[in-house]
Design a protein around this motif. Structure first.
Motif, PDB file in Angstrom:
ATOM      1  N   PRO A 230       0.799  -1.245  -0.028  1.00 44.53           N
ATOM      2  CA  PRO A 230       0.076  -0.040   0.075  1.00 44.53           C
ATOM      3  C   PRO A 230       0.776   1.194  -0.046  1.00 44.53           C
ATOM      4  N   VAL A 231       2.056   1.174   0.454  1.00 48.96           N
ATOM      5  CA  VAL A 231       2.894   2.387   0.476  1.00 48.96           C
ATOM      6  C   VAL A 231       3.360   2.679  -1.145  1.00 48.96           C
ATOM      7  N   ALA A 232       3.569   1.639  -1.841  1.00 52.22           N
ATOM      8  CA  ALA A 232       4.144   2.010  -3.075  1.00 52.22           C
ATOM      9  C   ALA A 232       2.761   2.213  -3.858  1.00 52.22           C
ATOM     10  N   PRO A 269       5.919   3.443   9.739  1.00 55.26           N
ATOM     11  CA  PRO A 269       7.017   4.741   9.417  1.00 55.26           C
ATOM     12  C   PRO A 269       7.172   4.853   7.952  1.00 55.26           C
ATOM     13  N   GLU A 270       7.205   3.721   7.058  1.00 53.90           N
ATOM     14  CA  GLU A 270       7.091   4.067   5.742  1.00 53.90           C
ATOM     15  C   GLU A 270       5.895   4.614   5.271  1.00 53.90           C
ATOM     16  N   MET A 274       5.663   8.431   3.334  1.00 54.20           N
ATOM     17  CA  MET A 274       4.955   8.390   2.024  1.00 54.20           C
ATOM     18  C   MET A 274       3.998   9.354   1.975  1.00 54.20           C
TER      19      MET A 274
ATOM     20  N   MET B   1      10.122  -1.768  -0.731  1.00 53.54           N
ATOM     21  CA  MET B   1       9.677  -1.229   0.515  1.00 53.54           C
ATOM     22  C   MET B   1      10.069  -2.073   1.390  1.00 53.54           C
ATOM     23  N   ALA B 312       9.793   3.445  14.829  1.00 57.05           N
ATOM     24  CA  ALA B 312      10.029   4.427  13.949  1.00 57.05           C
ATOM     25  C   ALA B 312      11.483   4.702  13.978  1.00 57.05           C
TER      26      ALA B 312
END
Lengths: 314, 314
Positions: A230-232, A269-270, A274, B1, B312
């Motif tokens: 989902p981050v990408a 955190p990613e 993002m 990721m 984090a």
């Protein structure tokens, strides 16, 4: 250490303009010649402040603003979290306890058959608790009549975004309605559990040639459960991500299940980095689906975790 | 990721040894000559795995280990948090919900007059929930008799650390008792509210020439309320910090009050980095003092926030 900068910020926010020593300092002594120039009212104020009752009379510093203050994105709660709690007062009390101020309105809190008076009373309750109902949904739409009903409801509620799940063949009709109403329409994706809109890529492929106000509610849990990152996907499809359902899941598989934020496989955190990188201006709405008969600790833990991540990644 | 590294870790932890595709892949086709070499039992297993019931039969991936797993420090809860809940079962249920496994035992959960049988039953309850009672206290000690009683109690409870508040003039006696019992003795500091041990510096000055097993329970909230920086103090006095009371406060003043971790002036990312820098091996025990009649959401939010910060800052 940053604590003092932090403290200073807090005191300024709370209306304190100077450092309050922990141990009250000794009364400042004035030379007699100076005394004449000090108005009596100031002396009286100073005496009051020096009295044993001073602590009770001084304002106490309050909480700091939540760490997302100043971020472009907001933190909210998806009404579905409270599926077992249809009393909006309990929802608002919970939101107040976790200091969250954006609600995606579900129909079991504000039925689609509500009168305008009922809608006004609902908004008044939200306003009294400092909560904004920023969207309605998710609403499943399996016919043009259901789409009409949902758009009419959203208009009467006064929100500018509908979170919906329209059958694929109804998308051209949604496109026409979006142009007519000027709403944003965020399609909720639902992983491998149901046949339509399993992930962000699927939504993107179905909406990329439609009105730019048709996009997605990126459910990061379901996207993960469909094997996606989902981050990408937030980065890839940022122009069509209008809403975000925040949750964690135990695995990138249909068998993965939803649980407290931070306990699953999603790397928050990613995600937060993002959100900043793409300049997401929408709401990240916690949709907590574990222990739905007693979700309160899970909600609090999830919001706490997210805020810890936001603070630590600044 | 990083989500995929994270996922892999999760699957390994949960006993999965290979990636489970979200959408089941098509059955692999074998050439007839190969079929002869595949034992029937494997074919049966493959057929079972390919059946529509496979999902129900496969183990579901579980939660990831808490983010402090692998850190030298531990996360716990100070029994005082449950001052209004003297039923240890409710304490343990709450700890289980927030996945916390270290408890500093307060006397209202295990009275100092408990018999050895009652102590054994108490430990059995903790063990059944995966909880370790790692210390007892805080216990105020205003006479040699009270010190004797507390050491005897700690010995019978079987912990190796006492969190105590001895009158200053009793410190030489505490020193003798520590040498006799071999316990660690962590003095709880209490900010500007009471006259003795207001902050870490005060404890340090009183214990630095005593047995090295006499140190402090660094209450980061009260240290802050006394105008000190608990992160700096953790570094300065690291050799004598044996226990840590985790909380947040609204201000570095007597008027500052305790609230959910992350909502006050303490900078937790700095704290977590310092815990790592000094190699703190003790427990960080949440002492939640807000809404004591209904502390559950505050406990969950605080633990969540701390874990978000831990994740984090890795």
């Amino acid at each position: 250490m940053r604590i003092f900068a932090c403290l200073e910020r807090s005191l300024i926010v709370c209306g304190f303009i100077q450092y309050q020593p922990a141990v009250r300092s000794k009364p400042r002594r004035y030379h007699p010649s100076q005394m004449k120039r000090i108005p009596y009212v100031l002396i009286a104020a100073w005496m009051a402040a020096s009295s044993p009752m001073a602590s009770a009379q001084q304002p106490r510093p309050g909480p700091r603003p939540a760490p997302e203050t100043g971020e472009k994105f907001k933190i909210g709660i998806a009404g579905y979290t409270f599926q077992k709690f249809t009393d909006i007062d309990q929802v608002l009390e919970t939101m107040q306890r976790v200091d969250v101020h954006y609600l995606c309105i579900k129909d079991f809190h504000l039925p689609m058959t509500s009168t305008d008076e009922q809608i006004a009373a609902f908004h008044a309750k939200l306003k009294a608790k400092g909560v904004t109902g920023y969207a309605v949904g998710p609403i499943y739409m399996k016919s043009e009549a259901e789409i009409d009903h949902a758009f009419d409801y959203a208009k009467r509620v006064g929100v500018k975004m509908l979170v919906g799940v329209p059958n694929y063949d109804l998308l051209p009709y949604v496109d026409r309605k979006v142009k007519e109403y000027g709403f944003k329409y965020a399609i909720h994706l639902h992983g491998p559990d149901i046949k339509i809109y399993p992930d962000a890529e699927d939504v993107w492929n179905h909406v990329k040639d439609l009105d730019p106000r048709i996009g997605m509610c990126l459910d990061i849990g379901h996207d993960t459960r469909n094997g996606k990152d989902p981050v990408a996907d937030l980065k890839l499809y940022q122009s069509r991500v209008f809403d975000l359902h925040l949750k964690d899941v135990t695995g990138a598989t249909k068998l993965g299940y939803s649980l407290e934020v931070g306990r699953g496989v999603i790397h928050f955190p990613e995600l937060v980095r993002m959100l900043r990188e793409v300049g997401y201006t929408g709401v990240c709405s916690l949709e907590h689906e574990k222990d739905m008969a007693d979700p309160f600790m899970g909600i609090a833990e999830s919001i706490g975790y997210l805020r810890g991540v936001i603070e630590a990644t600044k």
